[in-house]
Scaffold this active site. Sequence first.
Site, PDB file in Angstrom:
ATOM      1  CG  HIS A 121      -3.669  -5.193   0.195  1.00 40.22           C
ATOM      2  ND1 HIS A 121      -3.002  -5.321  -1.017  1.00 40.22           N
ATOM      3  CD2 HIS A 121      -3.316  -6.273   0.930  1.00 40.22           C
ATOM      4  CE1 HIS A 121      -2.275  -6.436  -0.989  1.00 40.22           C
ATOM      5  NE2 HIS A 121      -2.457  -7.029   0.167  1.00 40.22           N
ATOM      6  NE  ARG A 175      -3.427 -10.638  -3.834  1.00 39.41           N
ATOM      7  CZ  ARG A 175      -2.524 -10.045  -3.052  1.00 39.41           C
ATOM      8  NH1 ARG A 175      -2.541 -10.246  -1.760  1.00 39.41           N
ATOM      9  NH2 ARG A 175      -1.629  -9.211  -3.553  1.00 39.41           N
ATOM     10  CB  CYS A 188      -5.901 -10.518   3.318  1.00 36.23           C
ATOM     11  SG  CYS A 188      -5.183  -9.737   4.780  1.00 36.23           S
ATOM     12  CG  ASP A 202      -5.780  -7.830   7.800  1.00 32.73           C
ATOM     13  OD1 ASP A 202      -4.969  -8.773   7.949  1.00 32.73           O
ATOM     14  OD2 ASP A 202      -5.478  -6.740   7.283  1.00 32.73           O
ATOM     15  NE  ARG A 229       2.847  -5.754   0.336  1.00 29.92           N
ATOM     16  CZ  ARG A 229       2.309  -6.889   0.807  1.00 29.92           C
ATOM     17  NH1 ARG A 229       2.903  -7.540   1.791  1.00 29.92           N
ATOM     18  NH2 ARG A 229       1.198  -7.360   0.301  1.00 29.92           N
ATOM     19  CD  GLN A 247      -6.005 -10.099   0.109  1.00 28.63           C
ATOM     20  OE1 GLN A 247      -4.792 -10.287   0.041  1.00 28.63           O
ATOM     21  NE2 GLN A 247      -6.870 -11.090   0.053  1.00 28.63           N
TER      22      GLN A 247
HETATM   23  N1   CP Z   1      -2.422 -10.874   1.732  1.00 27.43           N
HETATM   24  C1   CP Z   1      -1.180 -10.460   1.407  1.00 27.43           C
HETATM   25  O1   CP Z   1      -0.986  -9.405   0.819  1.00 27.43           O
HETATM   26  O2   CP Z   1      -0.205 -11.322   1.786  1.00 27.43           O
HETATM   27  P1   CP Z   1       1.364 -11.014   1.779  1.00 27.43           P
HETATM   28  O3   CP Z   1       1.609  -9.901   2.753  1.00 27.43           O
HETATM   29  O4   CP Z   1       1.980 -12.320   2.210  1.00 27.43           O
HETATM   30  O5   CP Z   1       1.766 -10.604   0.395  1.00 27.43           O
HETATM   31  N1  NVA Z   2      -3.387  -5.103   7.038  1.00 29.79           N
HETATM   32  C1  NVA Z   2      -2.219  -5.934   6.844  1.00 29.79           C
HETATM   33  C2  NVA Z   2      -2.366  -6.722   5.593  1.00 29.79           C
HETATM   34  C3  NVA Z   2      -1.247  -7.696   5.330  1.00 29.79           C
HETATM   35  C4  NVA Z   2      -1.375  -8.413   4.008  1.00 29.79           C
HETATM   36  C5  NVA Z   2      -0.978  -5.068   6.816  1.00 29.79           C
HETATM   37  O1  NVA Z   2      -1.016  -3.973   6.227  1.00 29.79           O
HETATM   38  O2  NVA Z   2       0.040  -5.459   7.386  1.00 29.79           O
END
Ligand code: CP
Ligand code: NVA
Length: 302
Positions: free
Chosen positions: A126, A286, A258, A218, A99, A129
């Site tokens: 993502h 997930r 999400c 989101d 990530r 997701q």
């Molecule tokens: N939706 C998602 O990716 O959640 P987290 O950031 O908690 O992993």
């Molecule tokens: N769009 C958000 C998603 C979090 C799971 C971010 O990137 O922070």
Amino acid sequence: MSKRDFLSITDISIGELRTILDLAVRPPSSLGRPLDGLGAALIFEKPSNRTRQSMEIAVTQLGGHPVYTRGEEIQFDVREPVEDVARTLAGYHGVICARVFRHAVVERLAAASSVPVVNMLSDTSHPMQALADVLTMEQVHGSLAGAVIAWVGDFNNVARSLGEVSVMLGAHIRYASPAGYGPSDAELARLGALGPGTAASVSAPLDAVSGAIAVHTDTWTSMGQESEKAARLEAFRGYSVTSDLMSHADPSAGFYHCMPAYRGVEVDAAVMDGPMSRAIQQGHNRLHSSRALLAFLMGVRA
Ligand code: CP
Ligand code: NVA
């Protein structure tokens, strides 16, 4: 078989997407132990709840050993180059998952690694997701071919991956975003070319949700954009998903997020916690979609 990476939804074909969604609904034990005796590197430059937890469990169900590492320990390009990290970890692990702030980092990991690399969220995408999103919508609504899917809010990493997977499955995705925060015409054209579905921008949330079987949103401020929070709160005024907005969607419509969700900001508590909400089901999925994706990358098919 040469190694496969999963940096965005476009790294898989429509047929492969179908295979992964089919693997996701199979009993975990039926996928075997393709990670037996192998590790899985899980590197996080940003916080996570769902992604870390579901990936650790998925890796374990496939017989592997997850190794969680914070980005501060690895320090890409500070402590050592991204490529040295990739080449070293590939000697310990069956898969490297990250990530990251910059999508280019997962691209460089993939280019240098001899084992599959998985994007667990970047500034542009993502895809993990998106797999859970379509798995959930199919569980709730059946086939997405011809279905209208609404996105209300920021055209961000989650919105882009959802658009890719929706068009591939034949759905029509409509984005309603404030000026400057929506998809460009070039982006809509790119999405529209990915499959039998379509992608369009509409001016108002009402136009996006009308007739939709799924309404997605989101956070308005993604991780890494904290300094823009005040300006974004102002720009997104009127783009909250409310009970009134949901009443204009298809009567069977589900609400999707999400998570993490900010009640009273992008979504009202009455929607997030109400009977239309599918957010927790998405979160649970997930695990199932991640297990399927990892098994697929390790060569498991039907
Ligand atoms: N939706 C998602 O990716 O959640 P987290 O950031 O908690 O992993
Ligand atoms: N769009 C958000 C998603 C979090 C799971 C971010 O990137 O922070």
